[in-house]
Design a protein around this motif. Structure first.
Motif, PDB file in Angstrom:
ATOM      1  N   TYR A 181       0.813  -1.217   0.000  1.00  0.00           N
ATOM      2  CA  TYR A 181       0.000   0.000   0.000  1.00  0.00           C
ATOM      3  C   TYR A 181       0.847   1.268   0.000  1.00  0.00           C
ATOM      4  N   PHE A 182       2.058   1.212   0.527  1.00  0.00           N
ATOM      5  CA  PHE A 182       2.846   2.423   0.735  1.00  0.00           C
ATOM      6  C   PHE A 182       3.104   3.231  -0.545  1.00  0.00           C
ATOM      7  N   PRO A 183       3.538   2.643  -1.669  1.00  0.00           N
ATOM      8  CA  PRO A 183       3.817   3.456  -2.858  1.00  0.00           C
ATOM      9  C   PRO A 183       2.609   4.244  -3.347  1.00  0.00           C
ATOM     10  N   SER A 184       1.424   3.628  -3.289  1.00  0.00           N
ATOM     11  CA  SER A 184       0.216   4.319  -3.759  1.00  0.00           C
ATOM     12  C   SER A 184      -0.197   5.431  -2.809  1.00  0.00           C
ATOM     13  N   VAL A 185      -0.066   5.181  -1.501  1.00  0.00           N
ATOM     14  CA  VAL A 185      -0.428   6.211  -0.517  1.00  0.00           C
ATOM     15  C   VAL A 185       0.561   7.367  -0.572  1.00  0.00           C
ATOM     16  N   ALA A 186       1.853   7.081  -0.788  1.00  0.00           N
ATOM     17  CA  ALA A 186       2.881   8.121  -0.814  1.00  0.00           C
ATOM     18  C   ALA A 186       2.687   9.104  -1.963  1.00  0.00           C
ATOM     19  N   LYS A 187       2.008   8.681  -3.033  1.00  0.00           N
ATOM     20  CA  LYS A 187       1.787   9.554  -4.191  1.00  0.00           C
ATOM     21  C   LYS A 187       0.638  10.533  -3.964  1.00  0.00           C
ATOM     22  N   MET A 188      -0.095  10.374  -2.872  1.00  0.00           N
ATOM     23  CA  MET A 188      -1.255  11.222  -2.632  1.00  0.00           C
ATOM     24  C   MET A 188      -0.880  12.330  -1.642  1.00  0.00           C
ATOM     25  N   PRO A 189      -0.854  13.596  -2.090  1.00  0.00           N
ATOM     26  CA  PRO A 189      -0.457  14.720  -1.209  1.00  0.00           C
ATOM     27  C   PRO A 189      -1.341  14.854   0.017  1.00  0.00           C
ATOM     28  N   THR A 190      -2.601  14.439  -0.084  1.00  0.00           N
ATOM     29  CA  THR A 190      -3.526  14.606   1.039  1.00  0.00           C
ATOM     30  C   THR A 190      -3.336  13.551   2.134  1.00  0.00           C
ATOM     31  N   GLN A 191      -2.469  12.575   1.864  1.00  0.00           N
ATOM     32  CA  GLN A 191      -2.280  11.489   2.829  1.00  0.00           C
ATOM     33  C   GLN A 191      -0.852  11.436   3.358  1.00  0.00           C
ATOM     34  N   ASN A 192      -0.254  12.598   3.549  1.00  0.00           N
ATOM     35  CA  ASN A 192       1.130  12.646   4.039  1.00  0.00           C
ATOM     36  C   ASN A 192       1.263  12.018   5.433  1.00  0.00           C
ATOM     37  N   LYS A 193       0.287  12.280   6.295  1.00  0.00           N
ATOM     38  CA  LYS A 193       0.354  11.722   7.644  1.00  0.00           C
ATOM     39  C   LYS A 193       0.303  10.193   7.622  1.00  0.00           C
ATOM     40  N   LEU A 194      -0.646   9.654   6.811  1.00  0.00           N
ATOM     41  CA  LEU A 194      -0.770   8.201   6.703  1.00  0.00           C
ATOM     42  C   LEU A 194       0.473   7.597   6.076  1.00  0.00           C
ATOM     43  N   SER A 195       1.013   8.300   5.090  1.00  0.00           N
ATOM     44  CA  SER A 195       2.242   7.824   4.435  1.00  0.00           C
ATOM     45  C   SER A 195       3.394   7.744   5.437  1.00  0.00           C
ATOM     46  N   GLY A 196       3.488   8.782   6.308  1.00  0.00           N
ATOM     47  CA  GLY A 196       4.549   8.787   7.318  1.00  0.00           C
ATOM     48  C   GLY A 196       4.391   7.644   8.317  1.00  0.00           C
ATOM     49  N   GLU A 197       3.126   7.374   8.715  1.00  0.00           N
ATOM     50  CA  GLU A 197       2.875   6.277   9.646  1.00  0.00           C
ATOM     51  C   GLU A 197       3.242   4.924   9.028  1.00  0.00           C
ATOM     52  N   LEU A 198       2.877   4.755   7.775  1.00  0.00           N
ATOM     53  CA  LEU A 198       3.219   3.499   7.093  1.00  0.00           C
ATOM     54  C   LEU A 198       4.731   3.315   7.023  1.00  0.00           C
ATOM     55  N   LYS A 199       5.420   4.395   6.641  1.00  0.00           N
ATOM     56  CA  LYS A 199       6.880   4.319   6.513  1.00  0.00           C
ATOM     57  C   LYS A 199       7.533   4.001   7.851  1.00  0.00           C
ATOM     58  N   GLN A 200       7.057   4.660   8.909  1.00  0.00           N
ATOM     59  CA  GLN A 200       7.629   4.434  10.231  1.00  0.00           C
ATOM     60  C   GLN A 200       7.429   2.991  10.693  1.00  0.00           C
ATOM     61  N   ASN A 201       6.215   2.454  10.485  1.00  0.00           N
ATOM     62  CA  ASN A 201       5.933   1.072  10.892  1.00  0.00           C
ATOM     63  C   ASN A 201       6.711   0.071  10.049  1.00  0.00           C
ATOM     64  N   ILE A 202       6.867   0.363   8.762  1.00  0.00           N
ATOM     65  CA  ILE A 202       7.637  -0.528   7.890  1.00  0.00           C
ATOM     66  C   ILE A 202       9.086  -0.604   8.362  1.00  0.00           C
TER      67      ILE A 202
END
Length: 605
Positions: A181-202
């Motif tokens: 899920y991370f690559p698709s979420v990271a491309k969305m500017p409105t989901q920066n917080k979720l992208s950061g959480e995913l990256k941190q947990n990964i």
């Protein structure tokens, strides 16, 4: 002259340059087309006749093919159309696991390809479960594992060990989904917080898994980390995003997991078959020691030929290439006999094991009973019909599988019958009129003398009947041969044989004629034996024999204790490490554990 000659040479020069230009242009175009062809996968069609196109398969794929080939050689044989059907159904179940398989929707007693007769090496069998538990040996695909790999599927469930890395596997699965899920979420500017959480947990999971291989290596707070990751993944799933990348990643993990599971299943089934069919090191040691000792000292080689052919005595015949197995059969029979002076045992073996057998039974006594060891490969050549084989063949067991009604689980029946060698009995024992044939995987718990007084009403064989497999259910295999549909199959193990009646009815000749007619069919020895002895079987009381101790974990212990004979038919023989532990004691108590050779070779310690 000079000018004329010079002017005449211009045209040929131009033509040569034009030809070279065309050739260069052709090479340029070709150099562009060749890479394009490789990109499109067309190179598979341009193999040079002098070379083989080399491919670089993954190690697991290469190992899987290697294991697959070995399993195909050692495992149960199934018709290709049956396997193809079951494999296709297994693949279709990914969309609907609870859907009823296609083959379960057919009514009545099925005919091929639903009826499967599998000749099994070393009496390979499948689960016949009498307990209330589920069919643990079957896969979710409705018994596919059991049909493909036989009794291995039951053994692996009964001997399953607790996983030491279940949490580690769960974390790896979560990590893979998060990465999907991370690559698709990271491309969305409105989901920066979720992208950061995913990256941190990964990153956190990658660090933990790099330091842990089993659950005991994981940190104490791993449950909280797993819950946080699960919550982040749930958020990512709720976001509307481009699913192509996620779909690709999830398909990749599915394919990898499926391939890995298939490889490990085939590898485990192969190792199981290898353990079943390979002689244990301890037994090999015993045979070698006995054989060497036999050629060292012949001083005690005595024969009691006057008893071997006396028809007034009780004669027992054992076909075996296993020293300790045949010894247990004889010892258990003698220990429960009221009168051992009238007992004569004939052990028929092959040339390889003859000398070990000979020495063992010469140096061990069994009360007043006598034991004769015969090398079947060294008998009178006149005994052998042209169709027979001059080497020892042991009783053959078949697993017959079919479905009786709608949505019913597959019924697996285990039928063991005489081998080719058994049909030499009337010629080998010309002076005898009756014998009792014992398989080498039985243990006797009662006096067998009553078998000699049975009135079999003109029948040739007394045997345990198996009416769960009738001739009518095998009609498609039996073809044009006449038979009674309600005629039951029968079991080897303990058989009373009227040799006089056998000779009168020319049973051996009938068998060999039928073998030739049905030789191209699945289970031809079974079919030939059933047709040969049709209407010639005297049914022994079911209390005489309890069978299945080599494959069925669910037998009633009280029934085992009361039975006259225990039959360890199946792959899990009591002398193997794979033997079912709770049944081994009934067999082991008839071994002489104080014997020097057994102790030195560590046999069944």
């Amino acid at each position: 002259m000079k000018g004329g000659s010079g002017g005449g040479g211009i045209a040929p020069a131009k033509r040569r340059w034009r030809g070279l230009a065309i050739a260069v242009l052709f090479l340029v175009v070709l150099s562009m087309l060749v890479p394009l062809g490789f990109l499109l996968g067309l190179h598979n069609g341009f193999h040079s006749p002098g070379h083989i196109a080399l491919q670089r398969p993954s190690p697991s794929g290469d190992r899987s093919r290697h294991i697959d080939n070995l399993v195909r050689k050692l495992g149960p044989t199934l018709p290709k159309d049956i396997l193809r059907g079951y494999v296709n159904e297994a693949k279709n179940e990914t969309s609907s696991r609870n859907a009823t398989p296609k083959f379960q929707q057919q009514k009545g007693i099925p005919i091929p390809p639903q009826v499967v007769m599998q000749p099994v090496t070393n009496k390979n069998t499948s689960n016949v479960n009498v307990k209330a538990r589920t069919k643990a040996g079957a896969d979710e695909s409705g018994g596919l594992c059991e049909l493909k790999y036989g009794s291995y599927c039951i053994w692996r469930v009964e001997n399953r060990e607790a996983m030491q890395d279940s949490m580690v596997k769960k974390l790896k699965d979560q990590l893979f989904v998060a990465r999907a899920y991370f690559p698709s979420v990271a491309k969305m500017p409105t989901q920066n917080k979720l992208s950061g959480e995913l990256k941190q947990n990964i990153q956190e999971f990658e660090r933990v898994l790099s330091e842990s291989t089993t659950d005991v290596d994981l940190p104490r707070e791993i449950q909280k980390k797993s819950q946080r990751m699960e919550a982040v993944i749930a958020k990512a799933k709720s976001v509307t995003l481009d699913c192509n990348n996620v779909d690709k990643k999830l398909r990749q993990i599915f394919d990898l997991t499926e391939d890995e599971a298939s490889f490990h299943m085939k590898q485990s089934a192969f190792l199981y078959q290898l353990a079943v069919q390979t002689m244990p090191k301890s037994l090999h040691c015993l045979y070698m020691r006995l054989t060497v000792e036999y050629f060292r000292d012949h001083s005690f080689d005595k024969e009691l030929s006057e008893k071997y052919s006396d028809p007034s005595l009780q004669h027992y015949v054992i076909f075996s290439n296993n020293v300790i197995a045949s010894s247990v059969v004889i010892n258990s029979t003698v220990m429960h006999a009221k009168d051992t002076t009238i007992q004569v045992f004939h052990v028929l073996t092959d040339e390889q094991n003859y000398y070990a057998m000979k020495l063992w039974f010469l140096r061990n006594t069994f009360k007043e009973a006598v034991v004769q060891v015969l090398n079947i490969e060294d008998l009178n050549p006149d005994y052998y019909d042209k169709a027979t084989l001059s080497h020892l063949t042991l009783p053959v067991e078949f697993r017959v599988s079919f479905r009786s009604n709608d949505n019913a689980p597959a019924i697996h029946n285990h039928v063991s019958i005489f081998s080719h060698s058994h049909y030499l009995l009337p010629k080998i024992f010309k002076n005898l009129e009756k014998v009792v044939v014992l398989d080498d995987d039985v243990v006797v718990q009662k006096d067998l003398s009553p078998l000699w007084s049975l009135n079999m009403a003109g029948k040739v064989i007394g045997a345990l009947q198996i009416c769960s497999v009738r001739m009518g259910q095998l009609r498609s295999y039996l073809g044009e041969h006449s038979f009674r549909k309600d005629s039951c199959s029968w079991m080897s193990g303990v058989n009373v044989v009227d040799l006089a009646r056998w000779r009168d009815l020319h049973i051996s000749e009938t068998y060999w004629k039928l073998v030739k007619k049905v030789s191209m069919k699945e289970g031809s020895p079974l079919l030939a034996s059933l047709l040969t002895f049709q209407d010639q079987i005297y049914a022994l009381d079911s209390s005489w024999v309890v069978s299945g101790l080599g494959h069925d974990y669910g037998l009633d212990i009280e029934g085992i204790k009361k039975a006259g004979v225990l039959h360890y038919n199946g792959n899990m023989k009591p002398w193997l490490e794979l033997g079912i532990p709770k049944y081994k004691a009934y067999w082991k108590k008839f071994l002489n554990h104080d014997d020097q050779y057994l102790s030195e070779c560590n046999v069944n310690r």
